[in-house]
Design an enzyme around this catalytic site. Structure first.
Site, PDB file in Angstrom:
ATOM      1  CE  LYS A  74      -3.805   0.123  -0.107  1.00  0.00           C
ATOM      2  NZ  LYS A  74      -4.659   0.144  -1.315  1.00  0.00           N
ATOM      3  CE1 TYR A  93      -1.443  -2.363  -7.451  1.00  0.00           C
ATOM      4  CE2 TYR A  93      -1.396  -3.574  -5.374  1.00  0.00           C
ATOM      5  CZ  TYR A  93      -1.581  -3.550  -6.749  1.00  0.00           C
ATOM      6  OH  TYR A  93      -1.898  -4.697  -7.413  1.00  0.00           O
ATOM      7  CG  HIS A  95      -3.509   4.143  -5.825  1.00  0.00           C
ATOM      8  ND1 HIS A  95      -4.027   3.834  -7.075  1.00  0.00           N
ATOM      9  CD2 HIS A  95      -3.436   2.970  -5.150  1.00  0.00           C
ATOM     10  CE1 HIS A  95      -4.256   2.533  -7.140  1.00  0.00           C
ATOM     11  NE2 HIS A  95      -3.906   1.984  -5.997  1.00  0.00           N
ATOM     12  CD  GLU A 117      -0.631   2.883  -8.591  1.00  0.00           C
ATOM     13  OE1 GLU A 117      -0.526   4.056  -8.177  1.00  0.00           O
ATOM     14  OE2 GLU A 117      -0.096   1.902  -8.021  1.00  0.00           O
ATOM     15  CB  SER A 133      -8.395  -5.345 -11.196  1.00  0.00           C
ATOM     16  OG  SER A 133      -7.586  -4.204 -11.124  1.00  0.00           O
ATOM     17  CG  ASP A 197     -16.302  -1.392 -21.388  1.00  0.00           C
ATOM     18  OD1 ASP A 197     -15.817  -0.495 -22.103  1.00  0.00           O
ATOM     19  OD2 ASP A 197     -15.653  -1.958 -20.496  1.00  0.00           O
ATOM     20  CB  SER A 219     -21.171   2.413 -21.286  1.00  0.00           C
ATOM     21  OG  SER A 219     -21.419   3.252 -20.185  1.00  0.00           O
ATOM     22  CB  ALA A 267     -13.266   2.432  -9.338  1.00  0.00           C
TER      23      ALA A 267
END
Length: 372
Positions: A74, A93, A95, A117, A133, A197, A219, A267
Site C-alpha cells: 500500500k 501501489y 496512487h 498500478e 482488480s 462498456d 455504455s 474503483a
C-alpha cells in the site's frame, strides 16, 4: 541488493508484498531479504516460514533503513515518511493522484518510486493491477451478497436464481479485470447480469468466457438509465480520470433506482464515476445516500489476504528480480513498461496524470532515463 519487506500499517490491511517463496527466489539469486517481524502473519505466513526461505526477520527500522528496495503493498503513511530517502527505491501501489500529502513527501525526499498500478506490459495492459482488480471485483459481488441480507441492513434479497422468484439484476460498469471478476461470480449464482462498456472489443472478449446469463450493452446514457431503473446491484469497475469533474452516475440519478438497491464501487474514486461514493473501510463499509446502500471499501482484496498476497507476489516478482539483478537505472532504461510506472525521481514528478491534477511540472520518465 537488499530488499526490505515492511509490515503494512493501513487499517485492515493484511496483505504482504512478498510471500516466503518469493523471498527464497530472491535470496537464491544472491540478494538479501529483510522482512519486518510479523509482516506475513495476516496472510498466514509465519516469521519461521520466511526464515526457512532464507529471509532475515528484522524490526521496522531495519526493514526500511537497510533496504535498497522497499517492497510494499500500500501507499506510504505519515509514520513511514521518515524512511523515504534519496538512495532508496520504493515499489508499491502508490496512487499518487489520490494522496497529495504523500506525493509531496515523496518529492521532498528525492526517493525513486515506482507504482504497481501504472506499470504496463507489451500489450499496454496493467499486469500488476490485474490480479488485485479481479479479486476486488469478486469481493465486490460477495460484499453485495452479504449486505443484501436483512440481518445486515439490506433488502433481504438473495442474489441467486431461486425457483419461483425473478432472478436479481446485477449491472456492472466496465468489462475489464474487475468487471470480469464480478460478472463471473454473479453469473455463477444465476443472476441476470449486464455489463456496460464503451469498448466493444473488450466486451466481445468477455462474452467468449462468460455464460449466457450475461448480456453486454454499450455504455451510453439511454442504456445506463435503463439499467439504473432495473438493477438490484450496480457494481462500478471503471477508474475515473482524476482530472474530470463530471460523473457517470450523479446524485440525481440515484432517484431512478429501486428502493434499497445497492452500489458497490470497486474503483473507490471519491466523487468519481459515482458522484455519491466515498472511500470506506472494512470496519465501517456501508452508508446510505438517497436511500441507496453504498459500499466503497478501498482495499477489498485484503479480505482475502493469503490469496491476494500470493497472486500479487507472483505478478510483481519478475519486476523485482529485474530491478535487483540489473540495478534500477538499467531496468528502467531497458523496460519501457516498468518505466511507465516511475512516479517520482530526485524530486521530479514523472506521472503525468498526477502532475495535471495537482498543477505540478511533469517530467517524462523517458527524459529521465536518457540521462542514466
Amino acid at each position: 541488493m537488499i530488499i526490505g519487506v515492511p509490515k503494512e500499517i493501513k487499517p485492515n490491511e493484511y496483505r504482504v508484498a512478498a510471500i516466503p517463496t518469493v523471498a527464497m527466489e530472491l535470496t537464491r539469486r544472491g540478494h538479501e531479504v529483510y522482512v519486518e517481524r510479523g509482516a506475513g502473519l495476516g496472510s498466514g505466513f509465519s516469521d519461521q516460514d520466511y526464515k526457512d526461505c532464507g529471509a532475515q526477520i528484522v524490526d521496522k527500522d531495519t526493514a526500511y533503513g537497510k533496504a535498497d528496495l522497499i517492497y510494499k503493498v500500500k501507499e506510504i503513511f505519515p509514520e513511514e515518511y521518515k524512511y523515504m530517502k534519496e538512495d532508496k527505491i520504493l515499489f508499491t501501489y502508490i496512487h499518487s493522484n489520490a494522496h497529495r500529502e504523500m506525493t509531496e513527501e515523496l518529492l521532498k525526499s528525492n526517493i525513486l518510486s515506482i507504482a504497481y498500478e501504472d506499470v504496463i506490459d507489451s500489450k499496454g495492459k496493467f499486469p500488476l493491477l490485474k490480479p488485485m482488480s479481479e479479486l476486488a471485483g469478486k469481493g465486490g459481488f460477495l460484499a453485495a451478497l452479504h449486505f443484501s441480507q436483512t440481518v445486515n441492513g439490506g433488502p433481504g434479497k438473495l442474489l441467486h436464481n431461486v425457483c419461483g422468484v425473478e432472478p436479481p439484476t446485477i449491472t456492472i460498469i466496465g468489462a475489464g479485470s474487475s468487471g470480469f471478476g464480478a460478472a463471473e461470480l454473479a453469473a455463477s449464482f444465476g443472476n441476470n447480469v449486464r455489463i456496460l462498456d464503451v469498448n466493444m472489443a473488450a466486451m466481445e472478449e468477455a462474452k467468449k468466457e462468460l455464460p449466457n446469463n450475461v448480456s453486454f450493452m454499450i455504455s451510453n446514457r439511454a442504456n445506463l438509465v435503463k439499467c439504473l431503473k432495473e438493477t438490484d446491484v450496480l457494481i462500478n469497475c471503471i477508474l475515473w480520470d482524476k482530472t474530470r469533474t463530471d460523473h457517470l452516475v450523479s446524485r440525481e440519478d440515484l432517484k431512478l433506482m429501486k428502493r434499497n438497491a445497492m452500489i458497490i464501487d470497486v474503483a473507490c474514486d471519491d466523487g468519481g464515476a459515482i458522484q455519491t461514493c466515498r472511500s470506506t473501510t472494512h470496519d465501517n463499509p456501508i452508508y446510505r445516500e438517497e436511500g441507496i446502500i453504498h459500499y466503497a471499501v478501498d482495499n477489498i482484496p485484503s479480505a482475502f489476504a493469503q490469496t491476494a498476497s500470493t497472486t500479487l507476489s507472483n505478478a510483481t516478482i519478475p519486476y523485482v528480480i529485474e530491478i535487483a539483478d540489473k540495478g534500477v537505472k538499467k531496468a528502467l532504461k531497458e523496460n519501457a513498461g516498468l518505466r511507465r510506472g516511475l512516479t517520482t525521481y530526485l524530486g521530479q514528478l514523472t506521472l503525468e496524470e498526477t502532475a495535471l491534477k495537482f498543477g505540478k511540472e511533469f517530467v517524462s520518465p523517458d527524459t529521465i532515463v536518457e540521462n542514466f
